[in-house]
Design an enzyme around this catalytic site. Structure first.
Site, PDB file in Angstrom:
ATOM      1  N   CYS A 199      13.670   3.884 -44.654  1.00 50.30           N
ATOM      2  CA  CYS A 199      14.409   5.108 -44.316  1.00 50.30           C
ATOM      3  C   CYS A 199      15.707   5.193 -45.117  1.00 50.30           C
ATOM      4  CB  CYS A 199      14.620   5.203 -42.810  1.00 50.30           C
ATOM      5  SG  CYS A 199      14.787   6.903 -42.284  1.00 50.30           S
ATOM      6  N   TYR A 253      25.136   0.332 -31.168  1.00 48.76           N
ATOM      7  CA  TYR A 253      25.988  -0.646 -30.489  1.00 48.76           C
ATOM      8  C   TYR A 253      25.856  -0.552 -28.970  1.00 48.76           C
ATOM      9  CZ  TYR A 253      28.432  -1.785 -34.808  1.00 48.76           C
ATOM     10  OH  TYR A 253      28.730  -2.224 -36.065  1.00 48.76           O
ATOM     11  N   LYS A 292      22.963 -18.698  -5.214  1.00 51.77           N
ATOM     12  CA  LYS A 292      23.697 -17.667  -4.459  1.00 51.77           C
ATOM     13  C   LYS A 292      23.648 -16.280  -5.114  1.00 51.77           C
ATOM     14  CE  LYS A 292      25.861 -18.699  -1.048  1.00 51.77           C
ATOM     15  NZ  LYS A 292      25.189 -18.916   0.239  1.00 51.77           N
ATOM     16  N   HIS A 336       9.272   4.629 -40.672  1.00 54.96           N
ATOM     17  CA  HIS A 336       9.642   3.380 -39.987  1.00 54.96           C
ATOM     18  C   HIS A 336       8.414   2.533 -39.644  1.00 54.96           C
ATOM     19  CE1 HIS A 336      13.940   4.205 -39.421  1.00 54.96           C
ATOM     20  NE2 HIS A 336      13.559   5.465 -39.379  1.00 54.96           N
ATOM     21  N   GLU A 346       8.294  -0.440 -38.947  1.00 56.73           N
ATOM     22  CA  GLU A 346       8.588  -1.465 -37.931  1.00 56.73           C
ATOM     23  C   GLU A 346       8.157  -1.038 -36.527  1.00 56.73           C
ATOM     24  OE1 GLU A 346      10.793   0.460 -39.441  1.00 56.73           O
ATOM     25  OE2 GLU A 346      12.616   0.786 -38.264  1.00 56.73           O
ATOM     26  N   ASP A 365      24.403  -0.973  -9.597  1.00 50.30           N
ATOM     27  CA  ASP A 365      25.011   0.063 -10.442  1.00 50.30           C
ATOM     28  C   ASP A 365      24.950   1.394  -9.697  1.00 50.30           C
ATOM     29  OD1 ASP A 365      24.991  -1.923 -12.329  1.00 50.30           O
ATOM     30  OD2 ASP A 365      23.352  -1.078 -13.532  1.00 50.30           O
ATOM     31  N   ILE A 366      26.053   2.133  -9.716  1.00 51.63           N
ATOM     32  CA  ILE A 366      26.079   3.422  -9.000  1.00 51.63           C
ATOM     33  C   ILE A 366      24.979   4.344  -9.514  1.00 51.63           C
ATOM     34  CG2 ILE A 366      27.429   5.538  -8.665  1.00 51.63           C
ATOM     35  CD1 ILE A 366      29.919   3.815  -8.609  1.00 51.63           C
ATOM     36  N   GLN A 425      20.499 -14.702  -4.186  1.00 55.92           N
ATOM     37  CA  GLN A 425      20.488 -14.289  -2.778  1.00 55.92           C
ATOM     38  C   GLN A 425      21.237 -12.971  -2.591  1.00 55.92           C
ATOM     39  OE1 GLN A 425      21.767 -17.383  -0.031  1.00 55.92           O
ATOM     40  NE2 GLN A 425      21.201 -18.952  -1.510  1.00 55.92           N
TER      41      GLN A 425
END
Ligand code: GLN
Length: 541
Positions: free
Chosen positions: A381, A54, A189, A507, A509, A147-148, A192
């Protein structure tokens, strides 16, 4: 000299930075250049392996067993750049290395700081991919400018031109140009502001890729160019694609992005070879058939949780000129409504991987429905483990059969903990991970699909088929047709007396590409198409 391309993003997340980076990698490869791809993730987890799907979607596993961000899946689907542990770094890994060095006394009494120690470590991880035989390293920075936790990474990539020469670096920034219905206008904007933030850090983007829902037009891109201090031709719009993500590279070529990059980095490259890719896109846009596949899982409402599964189904569809309609079914919903209500009219059923008890019984019901109604079934799996439990309960009459993951003291642990997992308590990076060889029995459906009796596939699990029950399963009609070379681990089971029932512990995939689909997905979709045709013939009669 290896050139560096840095891809950053602004305004909002989920702009498709990974897809755009992968597309750029593909275009450069198709101009004869050797490319390496890399993702830097600012979160503090050492890798995404311990995170719920998630949070950031599926955990993508590489050959060497590293658990990585799902964008690496895009890199592998679009390019042939070999990926390994050096292809994905997180803040957690960077700090872990720096702290270990500090504990060993390697900083010789110095104060360890974000600049230069953390930034030096980030630069070392980026530069690691540069080598005489690599033309370009594409480094994508996760998160959004502002982002910090992204700041040390931005500071590090700001410094790289000072180390390797400005002329050897290119900064590409992805932004969003929203269309405001009320104003009937595209708005520049946010772009920018995002570029302003980058420039405050000291990074002047060379190319801007503007993600938009509809064409924004020259007037707007010229305005963006002026306000963001970028050449007009280097402001490129990337409009949402109608059919498929595999159209993205074609859209970028229309704006000559490959040429712009080659020119700006002063590289010698060959002509763009895209003929086969245009064929693929033509097939994607003009399917001749349809197949309805149910994916029954736990994280169904999250589009990215089974990303590689959905992509692999599409790839197999491209091969069969078939549009795949995926019905995403929440396994707990299946427990509530019953299999008949949700699975009627489906051409194929796939149960993907997963962890934990929730929704297990719904997955087992989906397997039962597929087995009893002769609907092609593909278990992956946990999906394979559910198939084994279902067969034990309903065919072998071991009513309380289960996986010991879900019922530790079950009478019949037909799925049990791998020996090597006994006593393992730490969660991060401790599963059976990465590529392992597997031998397939002659004449099995799998060997037929792969056209080979030895394959190599990626794993991520702690539990396995319990070999104490092996003979009983064979006797009852479920055959272990794929095993580890020493024969101790069962990797593939099939029901020979069923149109297509294949379940694998690994797996597949993670090994499918749009123009080179995985053979088991191709086999599964082919079987689903057969069933569909069979059903419609019956209806006509
Ligand atoms: N939970 C199961 C195991 O650990 C299956 C894992 C998976 O589907 N990736 O074996």
């Amino acid at each position: 000299m290896t050139q560096h391309i840095f891809v950053t993003g602004g305004v909002v997340s989920s702009l498709g930075k990974g897809l755009t980076s992968a597309s750029i990698g593909m275009l450069l490869e198709r101009r004869g250049l050797t490319v390496r791809m890399q993702k830097l993730d600012p979160y503090i987890n050492v890798d995404p392996g311990t995170m719920s799907p998630y949070q950031h979607g599926e955990v993508y596993v590489l050959d060497d067993g590293s658990e990585t961000d799902l964008d690496l899946g895009h890199y592998e689907r679009f390019t042939s750049s070999p990926l390994n542990r050096d292809s994905n770094y997180t803040t957690g890994q960077i700090y872990q290395t720096v702290i270990e060095k500090e504990r060993r006394g390697e900083y010789l009494g110095g104060t360890v700081q974000v600049v230069p120690h953390i930034t030096d470590e980030i630069k070392r991880c980026i530069r690691k991919l540069a080598s005489p035989d690599v033309d370009v390293v594409i480094t994508e920075l996760g998160g959004t400018v502002g982002d910090i936790e992204g700041l040390p990474f931005l500071e590090a990539i700001r410094q790289i031109p000072l180390d390797v020469g400005k002329e050897n670096c290119l900064f590409i920034h992805l932004t969003l140009v929203p269309y405001l219905k009320a104003a009937r206008e595209a708005k520049t904007k946010p772009t920018q502001h995002s570029v302003q933030q980058l420039r405050e850090i000291g990074i002047q983007p060379d190319i801007l890729i503007c993600r938009t829902e509809r064409a924004i037009g020259r007037e707007h891109t010229d305005k963006i160019a002026l306000f963001c201090n970028v050449e007009k031709r280097a402001v490129i719009e990337e409009i949402d694609k109608e059919y498929s993500i595999y159209e993205v590279p074609v859209g970028l070529v229309e704006h000559q992005l490959d040429e712009l990059i080659v020119e700006k980095l002063n590289m010698t490259a060959g002509p763009l070879e895209l003929d086969d890719y245009h064929d693929l896109v033509h097939r994607i846009r003009n399917p001749r058939h349809e197949a309805k596949i149910a994916v029954v899982g736990k994280y169904i409402d999250h589009r990215d949780a089974y990303k590689s599964i959905y992509e692999s189904l599409d790839h197999a569809g491209f091969q069969h000129s078939t549009r795949i309609i995926v019905k995403r079914i929440e396994s707990e919903e299946l427990e509530r409504q019953g299999a008949d209500a949700l699975l009627a009219g489906i051409d194929g059923i796939l149960v993907p991987g997963g962890f934990g008890m929730r929704g297990i019984e719904g997955k087992i019901q989906a397997v039962q429905y597929a087995r009893e109604n002769n609907i092609p079934f593909f278990g992956i799996c946990l999906g394979m483990q559910c198939a084994v439990v279902e067969f034990a309960r309903n065919v072998m009459h071991l009513n309380d059969a289960n996986s010991s993951e879900f019922e530790r003291d079950t009478q019949h642990p037909v799925i049990c903990l791998l020996d090597e997992q006994e006593g393992v308590v730490a969660k991060g990076g401790t599963m059976r991970l990465g590529a392992q060889p597997c031998l397939l029995a002659e004449g099995s459906r799998s060997a037929e699909a792969y056209n080979s009796s030895e394959v190599n596939e990626r794993h991520r699990h702690r539990y396995e088929f319990n070999c104490e029950y092996r003979e009983k399963f064979i006797h009852a009609g479920m055959t272990p047709v794929g095993t580890s070379p020493d024969g101790t681990l069962v990797e593939v089971v099939e029901i020979p007396d069923h149109p297509w029932f294949v379940a694998v512990q690994y797996h597949p995939e993670f090994r499918s590409q749009p123009n080179n689909p995985h053979p088991l997905f191709t086999g599964f979709v082919g079987a689903a198409l057969n069933i569909r045709q069979h059903h419609s013939r019956r209806l006509v009669r």
